[in-house]
Write an enzyme that holds these catalytic residues in place. Structure first.
Site, PDB file in Angstrom:
ATOM      1  N   TYR A  56       0.834  -1.198   0.000  1.00 38.14           N
ATOM      2  CA  TYR A  56       0.000   0.000   0.000  1.00 38.14           C
ATOM      3  C   TYR A  56       0.875   1.256   0.000  1.00 38.14           C
ATOM      4  O   TYR A  56       1.574   1.546   0.977  1.00 38.14           O
ATOM      5  CB  TYR A  56      -0.925   0.015   1.217  1.00 38.14           C
ATOM      6  CG  TYR A  56      -1.809  -1.206   1.345  1.00 38.14           C
ATOM      7  CD1 TYR A  56      -2.135  -1.995   0.249  1.00 38.14           C
ATOM      8  CD2 TYR A  56      -2.326  -1.584   2.588  1.00 38.14           C
ATOM      9  CE1 TYR A  56      -2.939  -3.113   0.372  1.00 38.14           C
ATOM     10  CE2 TYR A  56      -3.133  -2.692   2.718  1.00 38.14           C
ATOM     11  CZ  TYR A  56      -3.432  -3.461   1.618  1.00 38.14           C
ATOM     12  OH  TYR A  56      -4.229  -4.569   1.742  1.00 38.14           O
ATOM     13  N   HIS A 117       0.641 -12.146   1.690  1.00 40.56           N
ATOM     14  CA  HIS A 117      -0.236 -11.290   0.891  1.00 40.56           C
ATOM     15  C   HIS A 117      -0.484 -11.870  -0.500  1.00 40.56           C
ATOM     16  O   HIS A 117       0.455 -12.247  -1.197  1.00 40.56           O
ATOM     17  CB  HIS A 117       0.417  -9.912   0.765  1.00 40.56           C
ATOM     18  CG  HIS A 117      -0.541  -8.825   0.397  1.00 40.56           C
ATOM     19  ND1 HIS A 117      -0.137  -7.524   0.195  1.00 40.56           N
ATOM     20  CD2 HIS A 117      -1.885  -8.825   0.211  1.00 40.56           C
ATOM     21  CE1 HIS A 117      -1.188  -6.772  -0.095  1.00 40.56           C
ATOM     22  NE2 HIS A 117      -2.255  -7.543  -0.101  1.00 40.56           N
ATOM     23  N   SER A 201     -12.743  -5.005   1.726  1.00 36.96           N
ATOM     24  CA  SER A 201     -13.438  -4.432   0.580  1.00 36.96           C
ATOM     25  C   SER A 201     -14.914  -4.811   0.533  1.00 36.96           C
ATOM     26  O   SER A 201     -15.423  -5.300  -0.472  1.00 36.96           O
ATOM     27  CB  SER A 201     -12.754  -4.846  -0.733  1.00 36.96           C
ATOM     28  OG  SER A 201     -13.157  -4.009  -1.782  1.00 36.96           O
ATOM     29  N   LEU A 203     -17.205  -2.790   0.318  1.00 38.09           N
ATOM     30  CA  LEU A 203     -17.851  -1.873  -0.628  1.00 38.09           C
ATOM     31  C   LEU A 203     -17.429  -2.170  -2.067  1.00 38.09           C
ATOM     32  O   LEU A 203     -17.709  -1.394  -2.978  1.00 38.09           O
ATOM     33  CB  LEU A 203     -17.527  -0.413  -0.276  1.00 38.09           C
ATOM     34  CG  LEU A 203     -17.996   0.063   1.101  1.00 38.09           C
ATOM     35  CD1 LEU A 203     -17.676   1.534   1.294  1.00 38.09           C
ATOM     36  CD2 LEU A 203     -19.491  -0.184   1.295  1.00 38.09           C
ATOM     37  N   GLY A 204     -16.741  -3.303  -2.260  1.00 36.32           N
ATOM     38  CA  GLY A 204     -16.395  -3.722  -3.609  1.00 36.32           C
ATOM     39  C   GLY A 204     -15.562  -2.713  -4.362  1.00 36.32           C
ATOM     40  O   GLY A 204     -15.900  -2.311  -5.478  1.00 36.32           O
ATOM     41  N   GLY A 206     -15.176   0.334  -3.825  1.00 32.60           N
ATOM     42  CA  GLY A 206     -15.899   1.588  -3.988  1.00 32.60           C
ATOM     43  C   GLY A 206     -17.166   1.490  -4.809  1.00 32.60           C
ATOM     44  O   GLY A 206     -17.934   2.462  -4.901  1.00 32.60           O
ATOM     45  N   ALA A 209     -20.370   2.218  -2.996  1.00 31.16           N
ATOM     46  CA  ALA A 209     -20.452   3.612  -2.571  1.00 31.16           C
ATOM     47  C   ALA A 209     -20.643   4.545  -3.762  1.00 31.16           C
ATOM     48  O   ALA A 209     -20.683   5.766  -3.612  1.00 31.16           O
ATOM     49  CB  ALA A 209     -19.196   4.010  -1.810  1.00 31.16           C
TER      50      ALA A 209
END
Length: 301
Positions: A56, A117, A201, A203-204, A206, A209
């Site tokens: 990230y 990861h 995730s 919210l997939g 974004g 949203a």
């Protein structure tokens, strides 16, 4: 804030966790001061689980979190990060080096959970023969407490779960309103093995949203729009924001999911999401309709 026990680790964690990807600008530009304030405020709101990764922001997420936790806040959270990055080979030395570098950026001598990861990017034999032994060495040295594994590929995730090597799992976009494929096999197996479960995730990326991440393709956005139309009954009012509240409650109310990650970059969004962690789910009828309408629905291949 609601709390639960994170599987066999015995860690007491908040059911809502802070996701580290947006903190480094992976989903849009972020302000350094706002991120610091966000992390501080999340702890004051009762969040005790923070998840990040070297991937990230190429380390910026870990650096920002380490800076925010300095001065006594580190002891107030269960801190999770990952090894390594998907553009690297997960051999023994790389995993060791990745964790050592993460500890430096996080300004701590240990993390509570270290996850391999996106293991779908690596050969299975390499994980078994080199990555897991590296984690055992790090655990023996006191640099990590518990071992986890993350991937969106559920059959592969279950294969790793059955090795007995891991204390926790993380999947993403696999238990949400548009795709609940983790429900019937992964979650029951995790319950049987007493593993900690992290859901990312919800919210997939974004989509739920109505602010899709910039890297999503047009076909994925189209499929999501079709799915959201099926779920129109969940909207309580027509306003921007899509299906954030039902999406969060859908995950938070599942007893087999210990931590639902909330990926955000502003204090305003934090306070809104924390309000959903009040023990109130969607209700049995709404749950039933979601399972019926979205059966076998897939947005992300």
């Amino acid at each position: 804030m609601e709390y639960t026990t994170f599987g066999r680790t015995g860690l007491k964690v908040s059911k809502m966790g802070l996701g580290g990807a947006p903190l480094a600008g992976d989903f849009g530009k972020t302000d350094e001061k706002e991120v610091q304030r966000l992390i501080h405020e999340s702890i004051e709101e009762g969040i005790t689980f923070i998840d990040t990764a070297p991937l990230y922001g190429r380390g910026d997420s870990e650096r920002r979190i380490g800076k925010a936790l300095a001065g006594g806040r580190r002891e107030r959270v269960a801190l999770a990060t990952k090894a390594a990055r998907s553009d690297l080979r997960y051999d023994y030395d790389t995993v060791i080096r990745s964790v050592e570098e993460s500890l430096q950026r996080l300004q701590t001598d240990h993390v509570d959970l270290l996850q391999l990861h996106d293991v779908e990017t690596q050969p299975y034999e390499l994980i078994i023969e080199e990555a897991i032994p590296a984690l055992h060495k790090l655990r023996d040295d006191g640099k990590i407490r518990f071992l986890g594994v993350s991937t969106r590929q559920l059959p592969l995730l279950m294969r790793y779960m059955r090795t007995g090597a891991f204390d926790a799992i993380q999947f993403y976009a696999r238990y949400m309103l548009l795709d609940y494929s983790a429900k019937d096999e992964v979650l029951p197996l995790a319950r049987e093995l007493d593993l900690g479960v992290i859901n990312g995730s919800v919210l997939g990326m974004g989509l739920l949203a109505e602010t899709p991440a910039g890297f999503l393709d047009a076909e994925t956005i189209r499929r999501a729009a079709e799915g959201m139309e099926k779920l129109r009954f969940l909207r309580t009012k027509e306003e921007p924001g899509g299906l954030i509240e039902p999406a969060m409650r859908f995950s938070l109310s599942n007893p087999d999911i210990h931590v639902t990650l909330s990926g955000l970059a502003t204090v305003e969004a934090l306070k809104m999401n924390v309000g959903f962690c009040d023990g109130r789910g969607l209700g049995e009828e709404a749950q039933r309709r979601i399972y019926e309408l979205m059966q076998d629905y897939v947005v992300f291949k």
